[in-house]
Design a protein around this motif. Sequence first.
Motif, short mmCIF file in Angstrom:
data_model
loop_
_atom_site.label_atom_id
_atom_site.label_comp_id
_atom_site.label_asym_id
_atom_site.label_seq_id
_atom_site.Cartn_x
_atom_site.Cartn_y
_atom_site.Cartn_z
N MET A 1 11.84 2.00 7.91
CA MET A 1 10.80 1.26 7.21
C MET A 1 9.44 1.69 7.73
N THR A 2 8.46 1.60 6.87
CA THR A 2 7.12 2.01 7.26
C THR A 2 6.10 1.40 6.33
N ILE A 3 4.82 1.62 6.64
CA ILE A 3 3.71 1.14 5.84
C ILE A 3 2.92 2.34 5.34
N TYR A 4 2.59 2.34 4.06
CA TYR A 4 1.92 3.48 3.46
C TYR A 4 0.40 3.32 3.42
N SER A 5 -0.09 2.29 2.77
CA SER A 5 -1.53 2.20 2.55
C SER A 5 -1.96 0.76 2.36
N LEU A 6 -3.28 0.55 2.50
CA LEU A 6 -3.89 -0.78 2.36
C LEU A 6 -5.10 -0.66 1.45
N TYR A 7 -5.19 -1.57 0.47
CA TYR A 7 -6.33 -1.67 -0.43
C TYR A 7 -6.93 -3.07 -0.30
N ILE A 8 -8.26 -3.16 -0.40
CA ILE A 8 -8.93 -4.45 -0.49
C ILE A 8 -9.84 -4.41 -1.70
N PHE A 9 -9.69 -5.40 -2.58
CA PHE A 9 -10.49 -5.51 -3.79
C PHE A 9 -11.34 -6.78 -3.72
N ASP A 10 -12.56 -6.70 -4.25
CA ASP A 10 -13.42 -7.87 -4.25
C ASP A 10 -13.30 -8.61 -5.58
N ARG A 11 -14.12 -9.63 -5.76
CA ARG A 11 -14.03 -10.45 -6.97
C ARG A 11 -14.52 -9.72 -8.21
N THR A 135 10.85 3.11 -4.77
CA THR A 135 10.16 3.96 -3.79
C THR A 135 9.17 3.20 -2.92
N TYR A 136 8.73 2.03 -3.33
CA TYR A 136 7.76 1.30 -2.52
C TYR A 136 7.83 -0.19 -2.84
N LYS A 137 7.15 -0.97 -2.00
CA LYS A 137 7.04 -2.41 -2.20
C LYS A 137 5.58 -2.80 -2.06
N LEU A 138 5.07 -3.56 -3.02
CA LEU A 138 3.68 -3.98 -3.01
C LEU A 138 3.59 -5.43 -2.56
N HIS A 139 2.69 -5.70 -1.61
CA HIS A 139 2.50 -7.04 -1.08
C HIS A 139 1.06 -7.46 -1.36
N LEU A 140 0.87 -8.73 -1.73
CA LEU A 140 -0.45 -9.23 -2.11
C LEU A 140 -0.78 -10.49 -1.34
N LEU A 152 1.02 -1.39 0.58
CA LEU A 152 2.21 -0.72 0.08
C LEU A 152 3.07 -0.31 1.25
N SER A 153 4.36 -0.62 1.15
CA SER A 153 5.27 -0.35 2.26
C SER A 153 6.56 0.23 1.72
N ASP A 154 7.45 0.53 2.63
CA ASP A 154 8.80 0.96 2.28
C ASP A 154 9.49 -0.17 1.50
N PRO A 155 10.31 0.16 0.50
CA PRO A 155 10.94 -0.91 -0.29
C PRO A 155 11.89 -1.79 0.51
N ALA A 156 12.38 -1.32 1.65
CA ALA A 156 13.29 -2.13 2.46
C ALA A 156 12.56 -3.10 3.38
N ALA A 157 11.24 -3.05 3.42
CA ALA A 157 10.49 -3.92 4.32
C ALA A 157 10.52 -5.36 3.83
N ASP A 158 10.49 -6.30 4.78
CA ASP A 158 10.38 -7.71 4.43
C ASP A 158 8.96 -8.00 3.95
N SER A 159 8.73 -9.23 3.56
CA SER A 159 7.40 -9.61 3.08
C SER A 159 6.36 -9.40 4.17
N LEU A 160 5.27 -8.74 3.81
CA LEU A 160 4.17 -8.48 4.73
C LEU A 160 2.94 -9.31 4.40
N ARG A 161 3.16 -10.40 3.70
CA ARG A 161 2.05 -11.28 3.36
C ARG A 161 1.38 -11.83 4.62
N PHE A 162 2.17 -12.10 5.64
CA PHE A 162 1.61 -12.63 6.88
C PHE A 162 0.72 -11.59 7.56
N VAL A 209 7.61 -3.04 11.85
CA VAL A 209 7.94 -2.33 10.63
C VAL A 209 7.27 -0.96 10.59
N PHE A 210 6.24 -0.76 11.41
CA PHE A 210 5.51 0.50 11.42
C PHE A 210 6.27 1.53 12.27
#
Length: 211
Positions: A1-11, A135-140, A152-162, A209-210
């Motif tokens: 398992m691993t972590i791919y990328s992080l995005y931050i969007f504003d309003r 291929t991936y899992k998206l967490h929001l 975005l993480s590996d699809p086998a990763a648990d919830s990364l909301r925390f 997970v990293f």
Amino acid sequence: MTIYSLYIFDRHCACVYYQDWHRTVRPKMAVEGGMLPAVYAPVYPQANPDTMYGNRNTFSAPSSGIVVAVNDDVPHTPLPTQTQSPIAPIPPPPTSSLSFDEEAKLVYGVVLSLRNMIRKLSGKDEQFVNYQTSTYKLHLYETTSGYKFVILSDPAADSLRFVLRQIYSGPFLEYVVRNPLVEMNSRERGIDNEYFRMSTDRLVRGLTVFQ
């Protein structure tokens, strides 16, 4: 398992921050005017060097009055012939077919569409937290001020909301919200700064997970 990328969007639906780690496909340079400055330097469109520093093939006389003469007739010592076989260069990683600004728009579009669909089908009390593909899992994680943290993480990763909540309550509040030099709710500039990026990187790399 691993972590791919992080995005931050504003309003305003704009990507104001990006960071990646184990991404196998390198993001493509954004088109000029397609993204805000101070989001992610490696994909920000660079200005033409000729327009920034002038044409390098033209020379102007120095204003100090000192004339520098260059003699092109001086014989140059030839470089020694390389006897060893050169090492084959390492090929660069593959580049995405989409520019970074188009990629960020697609990520935000997926998040917005799925969030609206869940609210219409299940009610306003339901929240969209993640979805998974082959291929991936998206967490929001969405804040009350309208910022959306997407990882975005590996699809086998648990919830990364925390993890997204920790990024918001830790480095984001410390180095962005409480930083008087960062203009919040701005449509002209991202929120990238050295302390926030380093602190986020340290937090993510410390996760189990990293890899």
